[in-house]
Design an enzyme around this catalytic site. Structure first.
Site, PDB file in Angstrom:
ATOM      1  N   ASP A  10     -19.914  -0.893 -33.069  1.00 44.28           N
ATOM      2  CA  ASP A  10     -20.043  -2.286 -32.626  1.00 44.28           C
ATOM      3  C   ASP A  10     -20.450  -2.319 -31.158  1.00 44.28           C
ATOM      4  O   ASP A  10     -21.144  -1.418 -30.676  1.00 44.28           O
ATOM      5  CB  ASP A  10     -18.718  -3.018 -32.866  1.00 44.28           C
ATOM      6  CG  ASP A  10     -18.914  -4.474 -33.268  1.00 44.28           C
ATOM      7  OD1 ASP A  10     -19.401  -5.253 -32.431  1.00 44.28           O
ATOM      8  OD2 ASP A  10     -18.582  -4.825 -34.414  1.00 44.28           O
ATOM      9  N   HIS A  44     -17.499  -8.950 -29.318  1.00 37.18           N
ATOM     10  CA  HIS A  44     -17.572  -8.806 -30.765  1.00 37.18           C
ATOM     11  C   HIS A  44     -16.768  -7.606 -31.263  1.00 37.18           C
ATOM     12  O   HIS A  44     -15.948  -7.714 -32.185  1.00 37.18           O
ATOM     13  CB  HIS A  44     -19.040  -8.683 -31.179  1.00 37.18           C
ATOM     14  CG  HIS A  44     -19.307  -8.816 -32.634  1.00 37.18           C
ATOM     15  ND1 HIS A  44     -19.230  -7.753 -33.501  1.00 37.18           N
ATOM     16  CD2 HIS A  44     -19.675  -9.883 -33.382  1.00 37.18           C
ATOM     17  CE1 HIS A  44     -19.543  -8.165 -34.726  1.00 37.18           C
ATOM     18  NE2 HIS A  44     -19.814  -9.459 -34.688  1.00 37.18           N
ATOM     19  N   SER A  59     -18.983 -10.769 -40.060  1.00 40.32           N
ATOM     20  CA  SER A  59     -18.490  -9.759 -39.119  1.00 40.32           C
ATOM     21  C   SER A  59     -16.977  -9.725 -39.091  1.00 40.32           C
ATOM     22  O   SER A  59     -16.371  -8.687 -38.771  1.00 40.32           O
ATOM     23  CB  SER A  59     -19.004 -10.046 -37.706  1.00 40.32           C
ATOM     24  OG  SER A  59     -20.355  -9.699 -37.563  1.00 40.32           O
TER      25      SER A  59
END
Length: 323
Positions: free
Chosen positions: A10, A48, A264
């Protein structure tokens, strides 16, 4: 999840976050993004990779949130820039191979790209551009080889199905990378139906409607998991039924958490359940066995068999470790 090692490919992780630090293997964490460390920059903001990490394995420490597998070990592998969220396919492929070579039981990829096999793609200026179709086939082949290598090394690979509201069935020209690769479990997103409205009116909400943004199709989706969404309640505006998890910024914010929604957020729920399965079975399982247990213990939400929005069903952590 004790004994399971989950690699998170990520945009890095906030290594100092109190919910993540107890489970983060800092010696194995690394970055394939030039000029960026796996440990994200200081400051309070949404990151994220940090959010994904909290869903998988935020520690059971009586503070903050708790992950699906709070005793699993996590490893940060930065393959996307923390500043713009973009990354090169070679970084992702290198991350997959690195994870496989370093004992990954689970590889979570809450990332993806949509390619047209005919050669069309959106460039950095958001304009359609065409390259020879063989170029995209080579890109797909390279990532498939990396995935196959990781499977042979014993890793379960889980990826987000994507947030394009796309029906993958009947769209053979489109390829979602890595979700469409063989040996990758693609996860769609579920959401609660007007959670806020249900709570204030004392109703029991439906927690398993397809999220408005999720990609779907039997040819793509293997599993579903909570991803969150937003609901238009009335003229006053929107109410958000999102996923709460960790964010960057422990040095500047007393409560570093964010709400977010997407496939996600769904993929790490499934990765967390995979870690629970592996931990329950002594920390060492063949990826085929883990995959079978995930699929067989998922709850049938929409009929029987493989369905368009839910695949084999919505993951069920309890059933996964008791059946």
């Amino acid at each position: 999840g004790e004994g399971a090692r989950v690699f998170i490919l990520d945009s890095g992780i906030d290594a100092e976050h109190p919910d993540l630090a107890p489970n983060l293997n800092t010696s194995l964490s690394t970055s394939f993004v030039p000029g960026e460390d796996y440990n994200v920059a200081a400051g309070f903001y949404f990151n994220h990779g940090t959010h994904v990490a909290g869903i998988i394995a935020a520690a059971d420490n009586t503070w903050g949130v708790i992950g699906v597998a709070p005793h699993a070990e996590i490893v940060a592998v930065k393959v996307l820039s923390e500043f713009d969220g973009s990354g090169e396919f070679s970084w992702v492929n290198s991350g997959i191979v690195y994870a496989a070579n370093n004992g990954a039981d689970v590889i979570n990829m809450s990332l993806g790209a949509t390619l047209n096999r005919n050669g069309w793609f959106l460039n950095d200026d958001d304009e359609w551009e065409k390259v020879p179709a063989v170029v995209l086939q080579y890109i797909i082949l390279a990532q498939q080889r990396a995935v196959n290598y990781a499977i042979r090394k014993g890793s379960v690979i889980i990826a987000s199905a994507g947030n394009d509201e796309m029906n993958a069935d009947g769209n053979a020209a489109w390829f979602k990378l890595p979700a469409d690769c063989e040996n990758v479990l693609a996860v769609s997103a579920t959401a609660p139906d007007y959670w806020y409205n249900s709570v204030i009116n004392g109703l029991v909400p439906n927690l398993d409607i397809p999220a408005s943004y999720t990609n779907y199709g039997r040819s793509l989706v293997d599993l579903a998991a909570p991803g969150g969404d937003y609901d238009f309640y009335n003229s006053a505006g929107w109410f958000y039924d999102m996923i709460l998890s960790s964010s960057a910024g422990t040095s500047t914010c007393e409560y570093p958490f964010y709400f977010a929604a997407g496939t996600s957020m769904a993929a790490p729920h499934a990765s967390g359940v995979a870690a629970l399965i592996i931990g329950k079975n002594g920390g060492d399982m063949n990826p085929v066995q883990v995959t079978q247990q995930l699929l067989q213990t998922a709850d049938n939400i929409d009929g029987t068999g493989v369905t368009s929005y839910f695949g084999h069903g919505r993951v069920n952590a309890y059933r996964a470790v008791t059946e």
